[in-house]
Design a protein around this motif. Structure first.
Motif, PDB file in Angstrom:
ATOM      1  N   LYS A  77       0.813  -1.219   0.000  1.00 51.05           N
ATOM      2  CA  LYS A  77       0.000   0.000   0.000  1.00 51.05           C
ATOM      3  C   LYS A  77       0.848   1.271   0.000  1.00 51.05           C
ATOM      4  CE  LYS A  77      -4.072  -2.016   0.261  1.00 51.05           C
ATOM      5  NZ  LYS A  77      -5.140  -1.807  -0.743  1.00 51.05           N
ATOM      6  N   GLN A  78       2.126   1.146  -0.306  1.00 49.52           N
ATOM      7  CA  GLN A  78       3.023   2.302  -0.265  1.00 49.52           C
ATOM      8  C   GLN A  78       3.256   2.923  -1.640  1.00 49.52           C
ATOM      9  OE1 GLN A  78       6.437   0.449   1.468  1.00 49.52           O
ATOM     10  NE2 GLN A  78       5.577   0.397   3.539  1.00 49.52           N
ATOM     11  N   GLN A  79       2.650   2.387  -2.677  1.00 45.85           N
ATOM     12  CA  GLN A  79       2.925   2.847  -4.027  1.00 45.85           C
ATOM     13  C   GLN A  79       2.414   4.269  -4.234  1.00 45.85           C
ATOM     14  OE1 GLN A  79       0.294   1.210  -7.142  1.00 45.85           O
ATOM     15  NE2 GLN A  79      -0.266  -0.344  -5.615  1.00 45.85           N
ATOM     16  N   PRO A  80       3.164   5.095  -4.944  1.00 52.21           N
ATOM     17  CA  PRO A  80       2.773   6.499  -5.132  1.00 52.21           C
ATOM     18  C   PRO A  80       1.387   6.685  -5.733  1.00 52.21           C
ATOM     19  CG  PRO A  80       5.068   6.196  -5.746  1.00 52.21           C
ATOM     20  CD  PRO A  80       4.515   4.829  -5.477  1.00 52.21           C
ATOM     21  N   ASN A  81       1.031   5.910  -6.751  1.00 47.66           N
ATOM     22  CA  ASN A  81      -0.281   6.116  -7.386  1.00 47.66           C
ATOM     23  C   ASN A  81      -1.425   5.964  -6.393  1.00 47.66           C
ATOM     24  OD1 ASN A  81       0.317   6.812 -10.058  1.00 47.66           O
ATOM     25  ND2 ASN A  81       0.692   4.682 -10.616  1.00 47.66           N
ATOM     26  N   LEU A  82      -1.349   4.958  -5.534  1.00 49.96           N
ATOM     27  CA  LEU A  82      -2.398   4.735  -4.543  1.00 49.96           C
ATOM     28  C   LEU A  82      -2.384   5.830  -3.486  1.00 49.96           C
ATOM     29  CD1 LEU A  82      -4.639   3.061  -3.251  1.00 49.96           C
ATOM     30  CD2 LEU A  82      -2.867   1.629  -2.187  1.00 49.96           C
ATOM     31  N   VAL A  83      -1.205   6.154  -2.962  1.00 56.67           N
ATOM     32  CA  VAL A  83      -1.077   7.176  -1.921  1.00 56.67           C
ATOM     33  C   VAL A  83      -1.589   8.521  -2.413  1.00 56.67           C
ATOM     34  CG1 VAL A  83       0.631   8.548  -0.653  1.00 56.67           C
ATOM     35  CG2 VAL A  83       0.757   6.041  -0.618  1.00 56.67           C
ATOM     36  N   PHE A  84      -1.217   8.896  -3.625  1.00 55.82           N
ATOM     37  CA  PHE A  84      -1.607  10.209  -4.125  1.00 55.82           C
ATOM     38  C   PHE A  84      -3.091  10.267  -4.463  1.00 55.82           C
ATOM     39  CE2 PHE A  84       3.018  10.858  -5.664  1.00 55.82           C
ATOM     40  CZ  PHE A  84       3.382  11.245  -4.387  1.00 55.82           C
ATOM     41  N   ALA A  85      -3.656   9.162  -4.953  1.00 54.95           N
ATOM     42  CA  ALA A  85      -5.097   9.145  -5.208  1.00 54.95           C
ATOM     43  C   ALA A  85      -5.871   9.269  -3.893  1.00 54.95           C
ATOM     44  CB  ALA A  85      -5.491   7.875  -5.944  1.00 54.95           C
ATOM     45  N   ALA A  86      -5.422   8.547  -2.860  1.00 53.91           N
ATOM     46  CA  ALA A  86      -6.090   8.633  -1.562  1.00 53.91           C
ATOM     47  C   ALA A  86      -5.962  10.035  -0.975  1.00 53.91           C
ATOM     48  CB  ALA A  86      -5.506   7.599  -0.606  1.00 53.91           C
ATOM     49  N   ALA A  87      -4.804  10.667  -1.180  1.00 52.20           N
ATOM     50  CA  ALA A  87      -4.622  12.033  -0.686  1.00 52.20           C
ATOM     51  C   ALA A  87      -5.609  12.979  -1.366  1.00 52.20           C
ATOM     52  CB  ALA A  87      -3.185  12.485  -0.928  1.00 52.20           C
ATOM     53  N   ARG A  88      -5.765  12.846  -2.670  1.00 46.23           N
ATOM     54  CA  ARG A  88      -6.716  13.695  -3.390  1.00 46.23           C
ATOM     55  C   ARG A  88      -8.150  13.367  -2.988  1.00 46.23           C
ATOM     56  NH1 ARG A  88      -5.604  12.187  -9.163  1.00 46.23           N
ATOM     57  NH2 ARG A  88      -7.142  13.804  -9.675  1.00 46.23           N
ATOM     58  N   TRP A  89      -8.425  12.095  -2.739  1.00 51.19           N
ATOM     59  CA  TRP A  89      -9.759  11.654  -2.303  1.00 51.19           C
ATOM     60  C   TRP A  89     -10.168  12.375  -1.021  1.00 51.19           C
ATOM     61  CZ3 TRP A  89     -13.366   8.821  -4.715  1.00 51.19           C
ATOM     62  CH2 TRP A  89     -14.369   8.180  -3.975  1.00 51.19           C
ATOM     63  N   HIS A  90      -9.174  12.666  -0.174  1.00 46.02           N
ATOM     64  CA  HIS A  90      -9.440  13.337   1.100  1.00 46.02           C
ATOM     65  C   HIS A  90      -9.163  14.839   1.042  1.00 46.02           C
ATOM     66  CE1 HIS A  90     -10.547   9.885   3.579  1.00 46.02           C
ATOM     67  NE2 HIS A  90      -9.692   9.205   2.844  1.00 46.02           N
ATOM     68  N   GLY A  91      -9.100  15.387  -0.159  1.00 43.26           N
ATOM     69  CA  GLY A  91      -9.093  16.833  -0.300  1.00 43.26           C
ATOM     70  C   GLY A  91      -7.754  17.506  -0.409  1.00 43.26           C
ATOM     71  N   ALA A  92      -6.653  16.754  -0.385  1.00 46.60           N
ATOM     72  CA  ALA A  92      -5.340  17.382  -0.569  1.00 46.60           C
ATOM     73  C   ALA A  92      -5.244  17.923  -1.992  1.00 46.60           C
ATOM     74  CB  ALA A  92      -4.219  16.388  -0.289  1.00 46.60           C
ATOM     75  N   ARG A  93      -4.745  19.144  -2.116  1.00 45.82           N
ATOM     76  CA  ARG A  93      -4.652  19.790  -3.425  1.00 45.82           C
ATOM     77  C   ARG A  93      -3.404  19.299  -4.157  1.00 45.82           C
ATOM     78  NH1 ARG A  93      -6.117  23.428   0.286  1.00 45.82           N
ATOM     79  NH2 ARG A  93      -3.984  24.179   0.545  1.00 45.82           N
ATOM     80  N   PRO A  94      -3.566  18.737  -5.358  1.00 47.46           N
ATOM     81  CA  PRO A  94      -2.428  18.156  -6.089  1.00 47.46           C
ATOM     82  C   PRO A  94      -1.268  19.125  -6.232  1.00 47.46           C
ATOM     83  CG  PRO A  94      -4.485  17.630  -7.194  1.00 47.46           C
ATOM     84  CD  PRO A  94      -4.830  18.615  -6.111  1.00 47.46           C
ATOM     85  N   GLY A  95      -0.086  18.668  -5.815  1.00 49.72           N
ATOM     86  CA  GLY A  95       1.118  19.473  -5.934  1.00 49.72           C
ATOM     87  C   GLY A  95       1.358  20.424  -4.786  1.00 49.72           C
TER      88      GLY A  95
END
Length: 328
Positions: free
Chosen positions: A57-75
């Motif tokens: 569960k440490q892969q960047p694609n999954l981590v970054f999608a989950a971050a965006r899912w919870h409202g983190a602004r890309p970049g």
């Protein structure tokens, strides 16, 4: 913020994984995800909590999608820090529950190049089928190098996919006659489910509006077609599902960006099991992943990351989304 139930990975190794993602995958394709990956690679306070996640569960694609899912602004690195500091539990819950099951519909271009080498009618069976978007190549329209479009037999559909072919690759002249189709996946997705579609859309990198629109249209077609994806494991359920294929059709087992989720011994077993079915096999995997495909003597570039092969014999190289295909 710590997930004490997981075995911690080496933070230095994980930092290098994110640095590699920034350089070799995000690069110019997603400046926003490149910034996030570089920030994690350079900041021990960001990489340490990620090292506490389960290894798968440490892969960047999954981590970054989950971050965006919870409202983190890309970049936005401060937005990522705020997520880790204040919404870590919810973020981890999503990472644990979700997966990167993208099934890019444009990869059907590489599939069609392989299917044109086989006799109709076709019984199409995909492993790692996710929502079944790559089980309906005959429902999409394709334009290869701006030539006359290849369209479904019933006429142009709502989704047209542009594929750039390198010299020496011949586009298909007609759609394959697919008389049976089935998929197998550990966790099948329903393309008609709103939550599922929203997650799949989030997995698409933020700058890739065309891919997001293609995904939305492909999911609607898959839902309309009623594609059947069975829940199961290829090690135990492959033969059972394949037994439903009509005997007078050419059985073709396909997989794209699937074997990478298996360890090396499991990849060999998967190829062996498909071979025992007596089926043809079309693979579209990252170079070096399919153990039956010999090494390719060509520079590794963003447009040659993947190799398409029929029964282990390469016939095209391509980018990960399948929109660019060249001769190996």
């Amino acid at each position: 913020m710590n997930d004490t139930t997981s075995e911690h990975a080496d933070p230095h190794a994980l930092a290098e994984r994110y640095r590699s993602f920034a350089v070799h995958q995000a690069a110019d394709s997603s400046p926003a995800l490149r910034r996030w990956a570089e920030a994690i690679a350079d900041d021990p306070d960001l990489v340490a909590p990620l090292a506490s996640l389960p290894p798968g569960k440490q892969q960047p694609n999954l981590v970054f999608a989950a971050a965006r899912w919870h409202g983190a602004r890309p970049g936005d690195v401060d937005s990522l820090r705020d997520l880790f500091a204040n919404r870590w539990t919810a973020f981890v819950s999503t990472v644990r529950a979700r997966a990167t099951q993208t099934n890019e519909a444009a990869r059907c271009g590489a599939l069609l190049l392989g299917l044109q080498r086989l006799p109709d009618p076709i019984a199409l069976f995909e492993i790692g089928a996710s929502a079944g978007l790559c089980l309906i190549p005959d429902r999409y329209s394709f334009t290869f190098d701006d030539e006359a479009p290849l369209t479904p037999v019933n006429g142009p559909g709502p989704l047209s996919i542009d594929i750039r072919l390198g010299r020496g690759l011949v586009p298909p002249a007609v759609m394959p006659d697919i008389v049976w189709r089935a998929g197998l996946d550990l966790h099948p997705l329903d393309p008609a489910d709103a939550d599922t579609l929203a997650w799949l859309q989030t997995l698409v990198w933020p700058e890739h509006a065309t891919r997001r629109a293609r995904l939305t249209a492909a999911a609607a077609l898959a839902a309309e077609e009623g594609v059947r994806v069975t829940g199961g494991d290829l090690t135990t359920d492959l033969a059972r599902v394949a037994a439903g294929a009509p005997h007078d059709a050419t059985l073709v087992v396909t997989h794209s960006a699937t074997l990478a989720y298996l360890d090396e011994p499991a990849r060999h077993r998967a190829v062996e099991q498909i071979t025992r079915l007596g089926a043809h096999r079309i693979s579209f995997e990252a170079r070096g992943v399919d153990p039956s495909v010999p090494p390719i003597d060509a520079p590794l570039t963003p447009d040659t990351l993947f190799v398409a092969a029929l029964d282990g014999v390469p016939y095209a190289l391509g980018n990960g989304h399948g929109t660019v295909l060249t001769r190996p």
